[in-house]
Design an enzyme around this catalytic site. Structure first.
Site, PDB file in Angstrom:
ATOM      1  N   SER A   1       6.336  15.532   7.956  1.00 45.24           N
ATOM      2  CA  SER A   1       7.135  14.394   8.410  1.00 45.24           C
ATOM      3  C   SER A   1       8.608  14.756   8.264  1.00 45.24           C
ATOM      4  O   SER A   1       8.955  15.889   7.927  1.00 45.24           O
ATOM      5  CB  SER A   1       6.780  13.139   7.609  1.00 45.24           C
ATOM      6  N   LYS A   2       9.466  13.785   8.551  1.00 44.69           N
ATOM      7  CA  LYS A   2      10.906  14.032   8.561  1.00 44.69           C
ATOM      8  C   LYS A   2      11.367  14.675   7.263  1.00 44.69           C
ATOM      9  O   LYS A   2      10.921  14.317   6.182  1.00 44.69           O
ATOM     10  CB  LYS A   2      11.632  12.704   8.788  1.00 44.69           C
TER      11      LYS A   2
ATOM     12  N   ASP B   1       4.389  13.396  11.696  1.00 47.76           N
ATOM     13  CA  ASP B   1       4.414  14.169  12.939  1.00 47.76           C
ATOM     14  C   ASP B   1       3.177  15.035  13.077  1.00 47.76           C
ATOM     15  O   ASP B   1       2.765  15.353  14.193  1.00 47.76           O
ATOM     16  CB  ASP B   1       5.675  15.029  12.987  1.00 47.76           C
TER      17      ASP B   1
END
Length: 358
Positions: free
Chosen positions: A256-257, A246
């Site tokens: 990121s996640k 992201d």
């Protein structure tokens, strides 16, 4: 490979039709495939915030179209549309604070407004820019898919088992996806034998979205609990972890996640290569390290209901959406501009600032 990827395209999440933005409501997948039509900027911002649309690239594309809708509304109202439009920029920017592509897309739309000629139709110009952002992301997906699979082929020539996490596929982008784009290309080339997908709590992007995308295309996928992923690396011959991003800081740290960081730690321990696939628009050289990336936290309610059964009352909840994976845990970052192995500040600066001859 390009033609084969285009022929295999089955999933899309964003459509611009009839002057409205149509979004596949990802909250309902895989049980329902329902499209939501947005015809004003407030609806687009709400769709981004409420995760109707998600994934950094897809969020940026949706925001670009949201500005087109905002401009159309401001022009119809009369008055100082340029000043009023600033409110709409802010509304969209505040919808999801971590996605670098959101701010990149908004800045690109702003720059297009600044380049307007006196004889140009402002609405047509802004719409064309949003469409160009959408198409450029699709092209970037194609390029990254081909670069990523060539890298995998270089390290090991036979069919492999890959592990992915979250959802970095067509649902999260304007095209074939980033991490899943590489996986799709690998499957078409006979390089990917099986894909393992982590469920990805709490929104279950892996089990609801990634498994759905891959199964739709006939790619062998095995769904795994997040708590089983280290054991999976130890026992199932995983050669690569392939994830999206992201936001990427100047030094190569990756947001990121949530759960990606511990996945990278496990990969390092088990000698599994770790690949991040993201467009160059996810890289923000103004953020020196991952410590500077704003990390979104969501409402506690997402963790306080289990299939209609409430959790323990009055318990505190920590619900971060993203974590930061340090650059020294990452083997390679794949972008449409090129591949960066063992990323650091100098390498990423060279990638972003590299002059293009074409």
């Amino acid at each position: 490979m390009r033609e084969r990827l285009l022929a295999a395209e089955k999933v899309t999440a964003i459509r611009w039709q009839g002057g409205a933005l149509h979004l596949l409501d990802q909250r309902l997948l895989p049980s329902q495939e329902r499209w939501l039509a947005c015809d004003n900027v407030a609806q687009v911002a709400a769709a981004i915030r409420d995760m109707v649309v998600r994934g950094a690239s897809a969020i940026g594309i949706a925001a670009a179209y949201g500005l087109v809708l905002a401009l159309e509304e401001r022009l119809a109202q009369g008055g100082d549309w340029e000043m009023d439009l600033e409110e709409d920029f802010l509304t969209l920017a505040e919808a999801r604070p971590t996605a670098a592509n959101l701010f990149w897309a908004l800045n690109r739309m702003r720059e297009r407004l600044l380049r307007l000629r006196a004889d140009e139709d402002v609405l047509a110009a802004l719409e064309a820019e949003a469409v160009a952002i959408h198409e450029s992301d699709r092209e970037a997906n194609l390029t990254m898919s081909q670069q990523g699979i060539e890298l995998i082929r270089r390290h090991q020539g036979n069919a492999q088992a890959l592990l992915t996490y979250g959802n970095a596929g067509a649902l999260a982008s304007g095209g074939f996806g980033t991490a899943l784009g590489v996986i799709r290309a690998g499957y078409l080339e006979g390089m990917v034998e099986r894909v393992y997908a982590g469920e990805t709590r709490p929104w279950l992007q892996g089990s609801r979205l990634t498994a759905w995308e891959l199964a739709n295309e006939g790619i062998p996928v095995t769904l795994c609990a997040d708590s089983a992923l280290a054991h999976l690396m130890k026992t199932k011959g995983i050669t690569w972890v392939v994830v999206g991003a992201d936001c990427i800081a100047a030094n190569g740290d990756v947001a990121s996640k949530i759960g990606t960081y511990q996945l990278a730690v496990s990969a390092m321990h088990h000698g599994v290569r770790f690949m991040v696939v993201a467009p160059s628009t996810s890289i923000d050289l103004n953020l020196a390290t991952g410590e500077d990336i704003p990390l979104e936290e969501r409402d506690a309610d997402e963790w306080l209901d289990f299939g209609g059964a409430p959790a323990v009352p009055d318990v505190e909840v920590f619900n971060p959406v993203f974590d930061v994976t340090p650059a020294d845990l990452i083997d390679v970052i794949v972008t449409e501009r090129g591949i960066v192995e063992r990323p650091d500040t100098a390498k990423l600066a060279q990638l972003i600032c590299r002059k293009r001859l074409h």
